[in-house]
Design an enzyme around this catalytic site. Structure first.
Site, PDB file in Angstrom:
ATOM      1  N   ASN A  40     -34.032 -27.240  -0.918  1.00  0.00           N
ATOM      2  CA  ASN A  40     -34.247 -28.198  -2.000  1.00  0.00           C
ATOM      3  C   ASN A  40     -33.773 -29.575  -1.566  1.00  0.00           C
ATOM      4  O   ASN A  40     -34.177 -30.012  -0.462  1.00  0.00           O
ATOM      5  CB  ASN A  40     -33.744 -27.707  -3.368  1.00  0.00           C
ATOM      6  CG  ASN A  40     -32.311 -27.278  -3.470  1.00  0.00           C
ATOM      7  OD1 ASN A  40     -31.938 -26.233  -2.975  1.00  0.00           O
ATOM      8  ND2 ASN A  40     -31.488 -28.049  -4.131  1.00  0.00           N
ATOM      9  N   ASP A  41     -33.003 -30.284  -2.344  1.00  0.00           N
ATOM     10  CA  ASP A  41     -32.753 -31.717  -2.153  1.00  0.00           C
ATOM     11  C   ASP A  41     -32.583 -32.200  -0.703  1.00  0.00           C
ATOM     12  O   ASP A  41     -31.868 -31.573   0.074  1.00  0.00           O
ATOM     13  CB  ASP A  41     -31.444 -32.136  -2.821  1.00  0.00           C
ATOM     14  CG  ASP A  41     -31.263 -31.576  -4.200  1.00  0.00           C
ATOM     15  OD1 ASP A  41     -32.195 -30.978  -4.729  1.00  0.00           O
ATOM     16  OD2 ASP A  41     -30.161 -31.750  -4.745  1.00  0.00           O
ATOM     17  N   GLN A  57     -30.549 -29.210   1.309  1.00  0.00           N
ATOM     18  CA  GLN A  57     -30.068 -27.999   0.673  1.00  0.00           C
ATOM     19  C   GLN A  57     -30.888 -26.841   1.232  1.00  0.00           C
ATOM     20  O   GLN A  57     -32.126 -26.936   1.360  1.00  0.00           O
ATOM     21  CB  GLN A  57     -30.235 -28.101  -0.847  1.00  0.00           C
ATOM     22  CG  GLN A  57     -29.318 -29.131  -1.467  1.00  0.00           C
ATOM     23  CD  GLN A  57     -27.881 -28.631  -1.516  1.00  0.00           C
ATOM     24  OE1 GLN A  57     -27.503 -27.900  -2.388  1.00  0.00           O
ATOM     25  NE2 GLN A  57     -27.074 -29.021  -0.536  1.00  0.00           N
ATOM     26  N   SER A 101     -25.347 -30.919  -2.730  1.00  0.00           N
ATOM     27  CA  SER A 101     -25.914 -32.141  -2.145  1.00  0.00           C
ATOM     28  C   SER A 101     -24.875 -33.207  -1.838  1.00  0.00           C
ATOM     29  O   SER A 101     -23.815 -33.261  -2.449  1.00  0.00           O
ATOM     30  CB  SER A 101     -26.967 -32.712  -3.090  1.00  0.00           C
ATOM     31  OG  SER A 101     -28.123 -31.930  -2.987  1.00  0.00           O
ATOM     32  N   ARG A 169     -21.038 -33.988  -9.103  1.00  0.00           N
ATOM     33  CA  ARG A 169     -21.686 -33.639  -7.822  1.00  0.00           C
ATOM     34  C   ARG A 169     -22.593 -34.730  -7.255  1.00  0.00           C
ATOM     35  O   ARG A 169     -22.956 -35.681  -7.922  1.00  0.00           O
ATOM     36  CB  ARG A 169     -22.500 -32.356  -7.975  1.00  0.00           C
ATOM     37  CG  ARG A 169     -23.576 -32.371  -9.035  1.00  0.00           C
ATOM     38  CD  ARG A 169     -24.275 -31.013  -9.073  1.00  0.00           C
ATOM     39  NE  ARG A 169     -25.260 -30.920 -10.141  1.00  0.00           N
ATOM     40  CZ  ARG A 169     -24.970 -30.552 -11.395  1.00  0.00           C
ATOM     41  NH1 ARG A 169     -23.724 -30.237 -11.727  1.00  0.00           N
ATOM     42  NH2 ARG A 169     -25.924 -30.505 -12.297  1.00  0.00           N
ATOM     43  N   ASP A 170     -22.974 -34.498  -5.990  1.00  0.00           N
ATOM     44  CA  ASP A 170     -24.008 -35.236  -5.259  1.00  0.00           C
ATOM     45  C   ASP A 170     -23.576 -36.650  -4.863  1.00  0.00           C
ATOM     46  O   ASP A 170     -24.221 -37.644  -5.239  1.00  0.00           O
ATOM     47  CB  ASP A 170     -25.319 -35.283  -6.068  1.00  0.00           C
ATOM     48  CG  ASP A 170     -25.741 -33.912  -6.580  1.00  0.00           C
ATOM     49  OD1 ASP A 170     -25.357 -32.914  -5.953  1.00  0.00           O
ATOM     50  OD2 ASP A 170     -26.443 -33.847  -7.611  1.00  0.00           O
ATOM     51  N   GLU A 224     -28.303 -35.961 -11.971  1.00  0.00           N
ATOM     52  CA  GLU A 224     -28.036 -35.429 -10.633  1.00  0.00           C
ATOM     53  C   GLU A 224     -28.462 -36.454  -9.584  1.00  0.00           C
ATOM     54  O   GLU A 224     -29.271 -37.346  -9.833  1.00  0.00           O
ATOM     55  CB  GLU A 224     -28.819 -34.130 -10.427  1.00  0.00           C
ATOM     56  CG  GLU A 224     -28.463 -33.044 -11.447  1.00  0.00           C
ATOM     57  CD  GLU A 224     -29.046 -31.690 -11.081  1.00  0.00           C
ATOM     58  OE1 GLU A 224     -28.269 -30.744 -10.903  1.00  0.00           O
ATOM     59  OE2 GLU A 224     -30.286 -31.577 -10.970  1.00  0.00           O
TER      60      GLU A 224
HETATM   61  C1  FRU Z   1     -30.411 -31.073  -7.614  1.00  0.00           C
HETATM   62  C2  FRU Z   1     -29.248 -30.141  -7.498  1.00  0.00           C
HETATM   63  C3  FRU Z   1     -27.992 -30.904  -7.198  1.00  0.00           C
HETATM   64  C4  FRU Z   1     -27.133 -29.893  -6.515  1.00  0.00           C
HETATM   65  C5  FRU Z   1     -28.153 -29.095  -5.733  1.00  0.00           C
HETATM   66  C6  FRU Z   1     -27.822 -27.634  -5.587  1.00  0.00           C
HETATM   67  O1  FRU Z   1     -31.634 -30.528  -7.331  1.00  0.00           O
HETATM   68  O2  FRU Z   1     -29.126 -29.361  -8.670  1.00  0.00           O
HETATM   69  O3  FRU Z   1     -27.387 -31.485  -8.322  1.00  0.00           O
HETATM   70  O4  FRU Z   1     -26.186 -30.495  -5.678  1.00  0.00           O
HETATM   71  O5  FRU Z   1     -29.380 -29.244  -6.391  1.00  0.00           O
HETATM   72  O6  FRU Z   1     -28.680 -27.011  -4.676  1.00  0.00           O
END
Ligand code: FRU
Length: 499
Positions: A40-41, A57, A101, A169-170, A224
């Site tokens: 993902n991200d 991710q 992330s 987060r992030d 996020e």
């Molecule tokens: C966004 C998210 C982030 C988190 C990650 C987890 O897509 O939810 O906030 O860090 O994905 O995989």
């Protein structure tokens, strides 16, 4: 450098063993995909030692979300990527449930710093579990990273009282002349979203400055993946809110993306001048940017969305891809996005037509394909008589088609992928307002096997879609309700990619 943990070594061994067996049909030609399993991200999209690095991710073991690792690639031109071994695994007490992330930066001593969110689940006396989120650091040489002994460097103690330690987060880090800064998503006491800004002299020890922006329930809830940068004299903050409520055709329900343009005041709080969607498609989330060596601001995003991401076709080995990196600028207070110009270095055969009159369905010799960059300029054939609609059919065969329709009187573009091969009853149609005048519209569609990225009027708007259609469905046709003239320019995109 500390020895690679068993958890990371296991992921790297798994990559070595299985990446070579991912069937070529599953991989996009020039979009980033994961080595194996789920992505993902985008994370840590940044410059390092003369190259561009991208982490993401990553759960290597299955094409579904699992305990998050970081995958890793690098590039010179944003199009050809070299895959590196997995960079982070959930192997410490403070990140045992996931390395979420984060971002990366080159330190003055030539090492690369990663700042990410460590997730740690705790079981409470009542039997419930909660996942605490803290910010952590790892330093490395561009391939191997050591998590610091001072981790976690930002915890519950560092956020405003009443804010949630479960939604913190992030981190996105950058350097200004006087110090390092980071923006981090957090959930304030009212349950909505905010972006906190932190400052550090050495990138290791951090202090809260305050909220850069808060949403008080407007534009979704928890924000996020924030990203902040200055562009064309403006301060820009990108966020990916959860639980959006729709606002007209500008924002849809669910996970969205929001661009806020304005000016930071002395407390580094953003005074907003304009707020709009970043991408109007279905599959776009969690964008991250970097400043390229030549000064361009480049953005990349996860080409998926949480609400549709559980629609993997059976039997696939990789799931998830990134958008094309896009060059950003600001025009008339709005974010403009264009595919990186490096894409043009991969142009193969060109097919062009001018002043094609259109009413019934038309196929143009040579205009077909699924790995192409196609631009269509549309206008009324007779300036004073407006047509009712223009339609472009892509990725088409007897059964499948994805359509892009423009209705000049309503000022709306409608993309419909409901016949693109998905076997899930998820969102397949998006409509969005465009700013065309007098029935003139420019539509640029970049196709790369299982994706469509649409850029309207030289990047005034972008809309991104995953397609499931088999790549053999490569017919393109055009039709109009009313009298239309169009110019068409199509390039095949050609290059070899070694895995
Ligand atoms: C966004 C998210 C982030 C988190 C990650 C987890 O897509 O939810 O906030 O860090 O994905 O995989």
């Amino acid at each position: 450098m500390r020895m690679t943990s068993q958890t990371l070594q296991k992921a790297r061994d798994f990559e070595k063993q299985y990446i070579p067996f991912v069937p070529e049909e599953e991989r996009a030609q020039f979009h980033v995909t994961g080595g194996i399993g789920w992505i993902n991200d985008p994370n840590g999209f940044s410059t390092y030692k003369g190259e561009y690095h991208l982490f993401h991710q990553y759960y290597p073991y299955e094409p579904i979300w699992g305990p998050m690792h970081w995958g890793h690639l690098k590039t010179h031109d944003f199009i050809q990527w070299e895959r590196l071994p997995a960079a982070l695994a959930p192997d410490m007490p403070y990140d045992k449930n996931g390395c979420f992330s984060g971002s990366a930066i080159e330190l003055p001593d030539g090492r690369q710093l990663l700042m990410y969110t460590g997730v740690r689940e705790e079981r409470h006396a009542d039997g419930s579990t909660r996942a605490y989120q803290t910010q952590c650091l790892a330093i490395g040489d561009g391939v191997n990273y050591e998590k610091l002994d001072i981790n976690p460097v930002l915890t519950e103690k560092d956020i405003p009282r009443g804010n949630s330690a479960l939604d913190f987060r992030d981190p996105k880090i950058w350097k200004e002349e006087d110090a390092y800064y980071a923006v981090i998503g957090n959930r304030p006491a009212d349950g909505s979203g905010s972006v906190l800004i932190f400052r550090s002299e050495d990138a290791l020890h951090w202090q809260l400055l305050g909220p850069m922006a808060s949403n008080h329930g407007q534009y979704g809830m928890m924000w996020e993946c924030p990203d902040y940068f200055r562009l064309d004299g403006k301060d820009v903050l990108l966020v990916s809110p959860q639980e959006m409520s729709p606002i007209g055709l500008e924002f849809h329900a669910g996970n969205g993306t929001v661009c806020m343009i304005g000016q930071l005041n002395e407390q580094k709080h953003l005074i907003r001048e304009n707020v709009h969607a970043i991408d109007y498609g279905i599959d776009f989330y969690a964008p991250q940017t970097l400043k390229a060596f030549d000064g361009r601001r480049i953005m990349i995003a996860w080409m998926q969305n949480w609400d549709t991401s559980r629609s993997q076709p059976k039997g696939i080995r990789i799931w998830g891809q990134m958008t094309l990196p896009r060059e950003l600028s600001i025009r008339d207070g709005r974010l403009i996005q264009q595919p990186v110009r490096e894409l043009q270095n991969y142009y193969g055969e060109k097919i062009a037509y001018r002043n094609v009159p259109l009413s019934t369905e038309t196929i143009l010799t040579g205009v077909r394909g699924r790995v192409i960059d196609l631009t269509v300029n549309v206008r009324p054939a007779n300036g004073s008589v407006m047509y009712r609609s223009f339609r472009m059919n892509l990725a088409k065969d007897g059964e499948h088609v994805t359509t892009i329709k423009y209705k000049p009187e309503q000022g709306i573009v409608r993309v419909d992928r409901s016949r693109c091969g998905f076997r899930f009853d998820i969102v397949h149609v998006r409509e969005f307002p465009v700013y065309s005048k007098n029935g003139c519209i420019k539509l640029r569609a970049v196709l790369d096997k299982h994706s469509l990225e649409l850029f309207v009027n030289d990047g005034e708007q972008a809309a991104t879609f995953v397609l499931h259609t088999d790549v053999s469905a490569d017919v393109i046709s055009f039709e109009a309700d009313g009298e239309v003239l169009m110019d068409v320019e199509k390039y095949d995109l050609v290059f070899n990619r070694d895995e």
